[in-house]
Design a protein around this motif. Structure first.
Motif, PDB file in Angstrom:
ATOM      1  N   ALA A   1     -12.050  -6.731 -64.100  1.00 43.55           N
ATOM      2  CA  ALA A   1     -12.301  -5.373 -65.167  1.00 43.55           C
ATOM      3  C   ALA A   1     -13.123  -4.317 -64.700  1.00 43.55           C
ATOM      4  O   ALA A   1     -12.951  -3.212 -65.199  1.00 43.55           O
ATOM      5  CB  ALA A   1     -13.130  -6.073 -66.412  1.00 43.55           C
ATOM      6  N   THR A   2     -13.982  -4.569 -63.683  1.00 45.51           N
ATOM      7  CA  THR A   2     -14.827  -3.834 -63.029  1.00 45.51           C
ATOM      8  C   THR A   2     -14.262  -3.040 -61.767  1.00 45.51           C
ATOM      9  O   THR A   2     -14.707  -1.698 -61.406  1.00 45.51           O
ATOM     10  CB  THR A   2     -16.176  -4.459 -62.735  1.00 45.51           C
ATOM     11  OG1 THR A   2     -16.471  -5.441 -64.072  1.00 45.51           O
ATOM     12  CG2 THR A   2     -17.420  -3.514 -62.557  1.00 45.51           C
ATOM     13  N   ALA A   3     -13.580  -3.679 -61.115  1.00 50.47           N
ATOM     14  CA  ALA A   3     -13.188  -3.364 -59.666  1.00 50.47           C
ATOM     15  C   ALA A   3     -12.432  -2.077 -59.758  1.00 50.47           C
ATOM     16  O   ALA A   3     -12.522  -1.037 -59.119  1.00 50.47           O
ATOM     17  CB  ALA A   3     -12.551  -4.304 -58.756  1.00 50.47           C
ATOM     18  N   PRO A   4     -11.278  -2.023 -60.531  1.00 49.26           N
ATOM     19  CA  PRO A   4     -10.311  -0.927 -60.400  1.00 49.26           C
ATOM     20  C   PRO A   4     -11.118   0.623 -61.070  1.00 49.26           C
ATOM     21  O   PRO A   4     -11.064   1.327 -60.366  1.00 49.26           O
ATOM     22  CB  PRO A   4      -9.222  -1.117 -61.577  1.00 49.26           C
ATOM     23  CG  PRO A   4      -9.181  -2.777 -61.138  1.00 49.26           C
ATOM     24  CD  PRO A   4     -10.702  -3.112 -61.229  1.00 49.26           C
ATOM     25  N   PRO A   5     -11.907   0.317 -62.234  1.00 49.34           N
ATOM     26  CA  PRO A   5     -12.327   1.528 -62.384  1.00 49.34           C
ATOM     27  C   PRO A   5     -13.512   2.116 -61.337  1.00 49.34           C
ATOM     28  O   PRO A   5     -13.579   3.414 -61.274  1.00 49.34           O
ATOM     29  CB  PRO A   5     -13.155   1.228 -63.807  1.00 49.34           C
ATOM     30  CG  PRO A   5     -12.567   0.020 -64.263  1.00 49.34           C
ATOM     31  CD  PRO A   5     -12.146  -0.726 -63.019  1.00 49.34           C
TER      32      PRO A   5
ATOM     33  N   VAL B   1     -13.215   1.536 -58.171  1.00 51.49           N
ATOM     34  CA  VAL B   1     -12.817   2.264 -56.856  1.00 51.49           C
ATOM     35  C   VAL B   1     -12.250   3.582 -57.294  1.00 51.49           C
ATOM     36  O   VAL B   1     -12.174   4.380 -56.427  1.00 51.49           O
ATOM     37  CB  VAL B   1     -11.208   1.103 -56.553  1.00 51.49           C
ATOM     38  CG1 VAL B   1     -10.558   1.616 -55.539  1.00 51.49           C
ATOM     39  CG2 VAL B   1     -12.009  -0.230 -55.949  1.00 51.49           C
ATOM     40  N   LEU B   2     -11.498   3.800 -58.607  1.00 46.24           N
ATOM     41  CA  LEU B   2     -10.953   5.073 -58.697  1.00 46.24           C
ATOM     42  C   LEU B   2     -12.202   6.114 -59.055  1.00 46.24           C
ATOM     43  O   LEU B   2     -11.900   7.442 -58.688  1.00 46.24           O
ATOM     44  CB  LEU B   2     -10.109   4.907 -60.155  1.00 46.24           C
ATOM     45  CG  LEU B   2      -9.456   6.271 -60.584  1.00 46.24           C
ATOM     46  CD1 LEU B   2      -8.479   6.880 -59.568  1.00 46.24           C
ATOM     47  CD2 LEU B   2      -8.812   5.829 -61.904  1.00 46.24           C
ATOM     48  N   TYR B   3     -13.263   5.684 -59.468  1.00 47.53           N
ATOM     49  CA  TYR B   3     -14.329   6.629 -59.460  1.00 47.53           C
ATOM     50  C   TYR B   3     -14.924   6.913 -58.182  1.00 47.53           C
ATOM     51  O   TYR B   3     -15.172   8.384 -57.823  1.00 47.53           O
ATOM     52  CB  TYR B   3     -15.645   5.841 -60.425  1.00 47.53           C
ATOM     53  CG  TYR B   3     -16.798   6.819 -60.431  1.00 47.53           C
ATOM     54  CD1 TYR B   3     -16.855   7.980 -61.164  1.00 47.53           C
ATOM     55  CD2 TYR B   3     -17.872   6.247 -59.786  1.00 47.53           C
ATOM     56  CE1 TYR B   3     -17.889   8.596 -61.028  1.00 47.53           C
ATOM     57  CE2 TYR B   3     -19.029   6.853 -59.728  1.00 47.53           C
ATOM     58  CZ  TYR B   3     -19.136   7.996 -60.775  1.00 47.53           C
ATOM     59  OH  TYR B   3     -20.394   8.743 -60.608  1.00 47.53           O
ATOM     60  N   TRP B   4     -14.830   6.010 -57.045  1.00 43.35           N
ATOM     61  CA  TRP B   4     -15.284   6.273 -55.814  1.00 43.35           C
ATOM     62  C   TRP B   4     -14.301   7.586 -55.236  1.00 43.35           C
ATOM     63  O   TRP B   4     -14.694   8.201 -54.358  1.00 43.35           O
ATOM     64  CB  TRP B   4     -15.090   5.180 -55.062  1.00 43.35           C
ATOM     65  CG  TRP B   4     -16.068   5.225 -53.775  1.00 43.35           C
ATOM     66  CD1 TRP B   4     -16.495   6.218 -53.101  1.00 43.35           C
ATOM     67  CD2 TRP B   4     -16.239   4.110 -52.990  1.00 43.35           C
ATOM     68  NE1 TRP B   4     -17.045   5.811 -51.792  1.00 43.35           N
ATOM     69  CE2 TRP B   4     -17.121   4.511 -51.818  1.00 43.35           C
ATOM     70  CE3 TRP B   4     -16.223   2.580 -52.819  1.00 43.35           C
ATOM     71  CZ2 TRP B   4     -17.556   3.641 -50.748  1.00 43.35           C
ATOM     72  CZ3 TRP B   4     -16.443   1.818 -52.102  1.00 43.35           C
ATOM     73  CH2 TRP B   4     -17.291   2.342 -50.937  1.00 43.35           C
ATOM     74  N   LEU B   5     -13.107   7.140 -55.556  1.00 43.27           N
ATOM     75  CA  LEU B   5     -11.993   8.009 -54.736  1.00 43.27           C
ATOM     76  C   LEU B   5     -11.735   9.223 -55.848  1.00 43.27           C
ATOM     77  O   LEU B   5     -10.973  10.185 -55.065  1.00 43.27           O
ATOM     78  CB  LEU B   5     -10.728   7.291 -54.702  1.00 43.27           C
ATOM     79  CG  LEU B   5     -10.768   6.059 -53.744  1.00 43.27           C
ATOM     80  CD1 LEU B   5      -9.447   5.311 -53.837  1.00 43.27           C
ATOM     81  CD2 LEU B   5     -11.134   6.482 -52.338  1.00 43.27           C
ATOM     82  N   SER B   6     -12.290   9.552 -56.717  1.00 42.18           N
ATOM     83  CA  SER B   6     -11.710  10.589 -57.713  1.00 42.18           C
ATOM     84  C   SER B   6     -12.245  11.845 -57.156  1.00 42.18           C
ATOM     85  O   SER B   6     -11.150  12.729 -57.169  1.00 42.18           O
ATOM     86  CB  SER B   6     -12.489  10.592 -59.182  1.00 42.18           C
ATOM     87  OG  SER B   6     -13.890  10.403 -58.861  1.00 42.18           O
ATOM     88  N   PRO B   7     -13.388  12.066 -56.246  1.00 41.91           N
ATOM     89  CA  PRO B   7     -13.515  13.471 -55.728  1.00 41.91           C
ATOM     90  C   PRO B   7     -12.126  13.724 -54.817  1.00 41.91           C
ATOM     91  O   PRO B   7     -11.739  14.876 -54.415  1.00 41.91           O
ATOM     92  CB  PRO B   7     -14.924  13.333 -54.914  1.00 41.91           C
ATOM     93  CG  PRO B   7     -15.511  12.201 -55.634  1.00 41.91           C
ATOM     94  CD  PRO B   7     -14.325  11.366 -56.190  1.00 41.91           C
ATOM     95  N   LYS B   8     -12.062  12.887 -53.890  1.00 38.07           N
ATOM     96  CA  LYS B   8     -10.733  13.035 -53.020  1.00 38.07           C
ATOM     97  C   LYS B   8      -9.579  13.217 -53.654  1.00 38.07           C
ATOM     98  O   LYS B   8      -8.565  14.145 -53.028  1.00 38.07           O
ATOM     99  CB  LYS B   8     -10.779  11.901 -51.954  1.00 38.07           C
ATOM    100  CG  LYS B   8     -11.938  11.592 -51.118  1.00 38.07           C
ATOM    101  CD  LYS B   8     -11.700  10.386 -50.183  1.00 38.07           C
ATOM    102  CE  LYS B   8     -13.100   9.978 -49.574  1.00 38.07           C
ATOM    103  NZ  LYS B   8     -12.932   8.914 -48.546  1.00 38.07           N
TER     104      LYS B   8
END
Length: 479
Positions: A207-211, A213-220
């Protein structure tokens, strides 16, 4: 002087008198005793496995024995066993049976079928052998729809829960995908016999990992993504499967042993979920993930009330479908979720705290559950469990975990305890709502009985039987 100090009324907690059975213990009666006890114990085990409170299970088991003419039965219900014993007089050995609650799973279609079976038994429509055949058919029947539909329902639950918390469309989709992944992964782990503690820990990590990861990559990727609500929705999906209503209901209604066992199980599974979330958050911090600002609660805006009410109803209905509820039960659960969400948002908008607002919101859920039972749409337990799903404190729990990991221990533990207080308030409100509805129904039935007697005349009153109080009357006759 002795007349002044001597009590004349009987004690309020008088013990029942043990008297010899008035029924002749013939061979046919003795043969039926074992069959009835086995049937009643089997039904009780199914009810306990479905999360029903111990006192409600005891009342149903006792009602079955009374319906088949067993004058005096003692029923003992704890978290893992159902023990039923029939008194057969001072000279005959008592007949007893013991049933083990093998596994616990939310199967609302089976619960509804058993509830209808109990109603028919109490109405005197079925013999013990016929009722046993129908019970065997219920327990061996396949689910009303395929497993992949239940998986989609878990995704719909996460999507609607995130919407209730005010998430964006992207966050709702991420929550749905995470919830469906949790369902499929844990189903495979369950096939291999992995204990539920580790399954909940794996679920918290997924439940925690995908959000994150997407938050980490969202600027790119050029996205504006907030992971907080998406993670909280995944936590709600995990917490929804715990026996919150049953454990608190047992405390309130006087079953402390079962309540302690269920509550400890609830705490352990919640701790497992927290450990999975904490592990992923810790690893993300070690690898340089950006800081996430997490708030404990999502303050409602009155302009968003219609949308959030719709999401609350969808959350309850989706959870009911994920637990294989029938269509009428899913509709009843949607009404309960909508009623609870409306009251919760209005209470918070009026300035009430989260705990008080949760309690106030849970009361109409209990009322709706009893109303749906009287309309023969769904057992009240289905509406109670599914109706509180939109109000589960996933965001407060996540805020507490994150604060503890960032060395804000006072804030973190306060938030975790606040989440547990909200859960307790929800279960207590549901119990109060069901009790209030029961009392109102009892008063109306009494008024109906009096009106019928006045219509026919006092010399020939119309017979009136209230099935809801058959057990109480039987116990009074025994004493």
């Amino acid at each position: 002087m002795s007349r002044i100090v001597r009590e004349t009324d009987p004690p309020t907690g008088s013990l029942p008198r043990i008297t010899e059975s008035s029924r002749k213990l013939d061979a046919a009666y003795s043969a039926r005793v074992g069959e009835v006890l086995d049937l009643a114990g089997s039904i009780g085990a199914i009810l306990m496995a479905s999360g029903m409170p111990a006192t409600a299970t005891m009342e149903n088991v006792t009602a079955i024995t009374v319906a088949y003419g067993l004058e005096r039965c003692e029923v003992d219900v704890i978290n893992t066993t159902i023990h039923v014993s029939a008194y057969r007089g001072p000279t005959a050995a008592p007949a007893s049976t013991l049933h083990i609650v093998q596994s616990r799973s939310m199967d609302f279609s089976r619960l509804a079928a058993v509830d209808r079976l109990i109603t028919r038994i109490r109405a005197g429509e079925l013999s013990p052998s016929t009722a046993r055949d129908e019970l065997d058919a219920i327990t061996t029947a396949p689910h009303p729809y395929k497993r992949w539909i239940a998986t989609l329902a878990w995704g719909a639950l996460a999507f609607a829960t995130a919407g209730t918390l005010g998430a964006s469309l992207l966050a709702c989709l991420v929550s749905a995908l995470s919830a469906m992944t949790i369902d499929r992964v844990n189903r495979q782990l369950n096939k291999h016999g992995l204990p539920f503690f580790f399954q909940y820990a794996v679920g918290g990590a997924i439940a925690t990992a995908p959000p994150l990861v997407l938050y980490w990559l969202s600027p790119k990727l050029g996205l504006d993504f907030e992971p907080t609500v998406a993670i909280a929705a995944g936590l709600v999906v995990l917490l929804a499967g715990l026996s919150l209503v049953g454990s608190v209901g047992d405390v309130i209604t006087g079953a402390p042993v079962t309540a302690a066992a269920r509550f400890f199980e609830l705490v352990m599974m919640t701790a497992a979920t927290i450990s999975g979330v904490a592990l992923v958050l810790h690893l993300a911090g070690q690898f340089g993930a950006p800081f996430v600002a997490i708030s404990g609660y999502a303050p409602p805006a009155l302009a968003e009330v219609p949308a959030r009410v719709a999401f609350g109803a969808a959350s309850a209905a989706a959870y009911a479908l994920a637990c294989y509820a029938e269509r009428t039960s899913a509709v009843a659960a949607a009404f309960g979720g909508a009623a609870g969400t409306v009251v919760f948002l209005l209470a918070q908008g009026a300035g009430l705290g989260a705990v008080v607002a949760s309690f106030a919101a849970a009361v109409p859920i209990g009322l709706v559950g009893r109303l749906m039972e009287r309309r023969n749409l769904a057992p009240p337990l289905v509406v109670s469990i599914a109706g509180i799903v939109p109000l589960l404190p996933g965001l407060a729990l996540l805020h507490g975990i994150y604060a503890i990991l960032n060395d804000q221990h006072a804030v973190g533990f306060a938030s975790v305890l606040g989440a547990m207080a909200i859960g307790t308030a929800l279960a207590a409100g549901v119990t109060l709502g069901e009790w209030s509805s029961f009392k109102v129904r009892k008063r109306r039935l009494q008024e109906r009985k009096l009106s019928q007697q006045r219509t026919v005349g006092s010399d020939e009153p119309t017979p009136f039987v209230d099935p809801a109080h058959a057990v109480d009357r039987a116990l009074k006759r025994q004493s």
